[in-house]
Design a protein around this motif. Structure first.
Motif, PDB file in Angstrom:
ATOM      1  N   GLN A  67      -2.627   3.769   1.176  1.00  0.00           N
ATOM      2  CA  GLN A  67      -1.415   3.135   0.660  1.00  0.00           C
ATOM      3  C   GLN A  67      -1.371   3.248  -0.847  1.00  0.00           C
ATOM      4  N   ASN A  68      -0.177   3.100  -1.389  1.00  0.00           N
ATOM      5  CA  ASN A  68       0.007   3.117  -2.830  1.00  0.00           C
ATOM      6  C   ASN A  68      -0.686   1.886  -3.422  1.00  0.00           C
ATOM      7  N   ALA A  69      -1.403   2.092  -4.516  1.00  0.00           N
ATOM      8  CA  ALA A  69      -2.160   0.994  -5.120  1.00  0.00           C
ATOM      9  C   ALA A  69      -1.268   0.024  -5.880  1.00  0.00           C
ATOM     10  N   GLY A  70      -0.032   0.391  -6.168  1.00  0.00           N
ATOM     11  CA  GLY A  70       0.876  -0.467  -6.933  1.00  0.00           C
ATOM     12  C   GLY A  70       1.522  -1.531  -6.061  1.00  0.00           C
ATOM     13  N   LEU A  71       2.553  -2.153  -6.586  1.00  0.00           N
ATOM     14  CA  LEU A  71       3.282  -3.171  -5.839  1.00  0.00           C
ATOM     15  C   LEU A  71       4.003  -2.510  -4.664  1.00  0.00           C
ATOM     16  N   SER A  72       3.937  -3.122  -3.496  1.00  0.00           N
ATOM     17  CA  SER A  72       4.526  -2.494  -2.317  1.00  0.00           C
ATOM     18  C   SER A  72       6.044  -2.511  -2.354  1.00  0.00           C
ATOM     19  N   ASN A  73       6.665  -3.571  -2.857  1.00  0.00           N
ATOM     20  CA  ASN A  73       8.128  -3.647  -2.901  1.00  0.00           C
ATOM     21  C   ASN A  73       8.660  -3.683  -4.327  1.00  0.00           C
TER      22      ASN A  73
END
Length: 146
Positions: A67-73
């Protein structure tokens, strides 16, 4: 016999002669890279430390897709923020009031930067709040400087 003097030319000539003598006595194959004649040697680039650590560096397929390590939304924005009646856009919820005032180019005095002195007091929705520690709420946010 070679006689060395302080003359730069004589020193260079002596070094050239010494170098030529060394090269003339060295065998010709000393300066040519030699490849092993046996084709039975093999090299390996695999990591085999103590027999089992090679598997420690493999990807674990049971975890699924990374998954992307940043904020999901993405960040949550509050579009209902005003400073001294002027609407301010693109303000993130939980951003400090002091940063919002700086974005609006409104000067707020500071001393302690941790909410103890009260120098940075502003009104947030009609109630007094310390701008250096108070954060933007999710709903209406009307900031008035004193």
């Amino acid at each position: 016999a070679l006689i060395l003097s302080n003359n730069s030319f004589t020193r260079k000539a002596s070094l050239a002669v010494a170098f030529a003598l060394i090269l003339s006595y060295a065998p010709a194959h000393s300066f040519v890279p030699v490849t092993p004649s046996s084709s039975t040697t093999s090299t390996s680039t695999s990591i085999n430390i103590f027999g089992g650590l090679a598997d420690a560096f493999k990807s674990d397929d049971s975890l699924g897709k990374a998954q992307n390590a940043g904020l999901s939304n993405g960040p949550k924005y509050n579009e209902n923020v005003t400073v001294n009646g002027k609407p301010i856009k693109n303000i993130v919820v939980d951003q400090k009031i002091s940063q919002v005032c700086a974005t609006a180019r409104v000067k707020v005095p500071y001393n302690c930067q941790n909410g103890e002195c009260g120098t940075c007091t502003v009104k947030l929705n009609g109630r007094k709040a310390r701008a250096c520690v108070t954060k933007v709420p999710g709903g209406k946010c009307a900031i008035q400087t004193l």
